[in-house]
Write an enzyme that holds these catalytic residues in place. Sequence first.
Site, mmCIF file in Angstrom:
data_model
loop_
_atom_site.group_PDB
_atom_site.id
_atom_site.type_symbol
_atom_site.label_atom_id
_atom_site.label_comp_id
_atom_site.label_asym_id
_atom_site.label_seq_id
_atom_site.Cartn_x
_atom_site.Cartn_y
_atom_site.Cartn_z
ATOM 1 C CG ASP A 55 -1.750 1.196 1.403
ATOM 2 O OD1 ASP A 55 -2.289 1.673 0.395
ATOM 3 O OD2 ASP A 55 -1.884 1.687 2.543
ATOM 4 C CG ASP B 50 -1.695 7.584 0.913
ATOM 5 O OD1 ASP B 50 -1.093 8.659 0.993
ATOM 6 O OD2 ASP B 50 -2.305 7.215 -0.116
#
Length: 241
Positions: A17, A19
């Site tokens: 991922d 963020d």
Amino acid sequence: MQPQAGTRYEVEAVVFDMDGVLIDSRPVIEEAWRSVARRHGRVLTDPELEEYVHGRTGDQTVRLIFPDHSDADRKAIWAEVDTVEEEAPYPVIPGADGLATRLRRAGVPVGLATSSWPRKIENALGGLGLLDVFRVRVTRDDVELGKPHPDPYLAACRGLGIRPQRTLVFEDSVSGVRSAVDAGAVCVGIGGPALVEAGAVVAVPDFTALVVDHAGDAGPLVLTDPDGLVAVVLTAGPHGG
């Protein structure tokens, strides 16, 4: 339920991922939504930020925060938030850049599955010199259903040519962990115990907490948490190089 000490998972690819995993974007994201929502008459509480913002797409967030607004108004509000996020500088999560680069050099296929969008990705990861690390980038524009649905991670695995069950995912949000686990991947949480409760095999505060052992060109790369609870063995397999 946590695995027993010494549990081993063998995988061939890694998907990050972005963020909260590669970049420390939480303060920027929270302030962007707070300030824009305030301009539109909505004061967001800390629990609302956690529930509505983190681990969700902007489309989901703006619908949750402004359920009575028109689609056009919500689209305009979302665009305001996007502009703030696109232009902000982001510090790297400790150890993330080093691990991502090391995986790529070891021949491990590396992908990105994020609820962010291309312009933000290019700004954030380009500034850290990480854009070339990822063979596959899945953004919010590439899937119909974002996290917590499994589609982003299923798409990343298809792009890498690796089965989800042979893929390691790094996630920092509960919805992201659920997305990865429902796709069938092994998930390591970057954060607290709530991520283990959501299905991560283990959670660490950041990448500096992982012990990395690499036996050289011919050997696998092994990631172990500080307590020795979980070891994830990465091999480049036929897709390496």
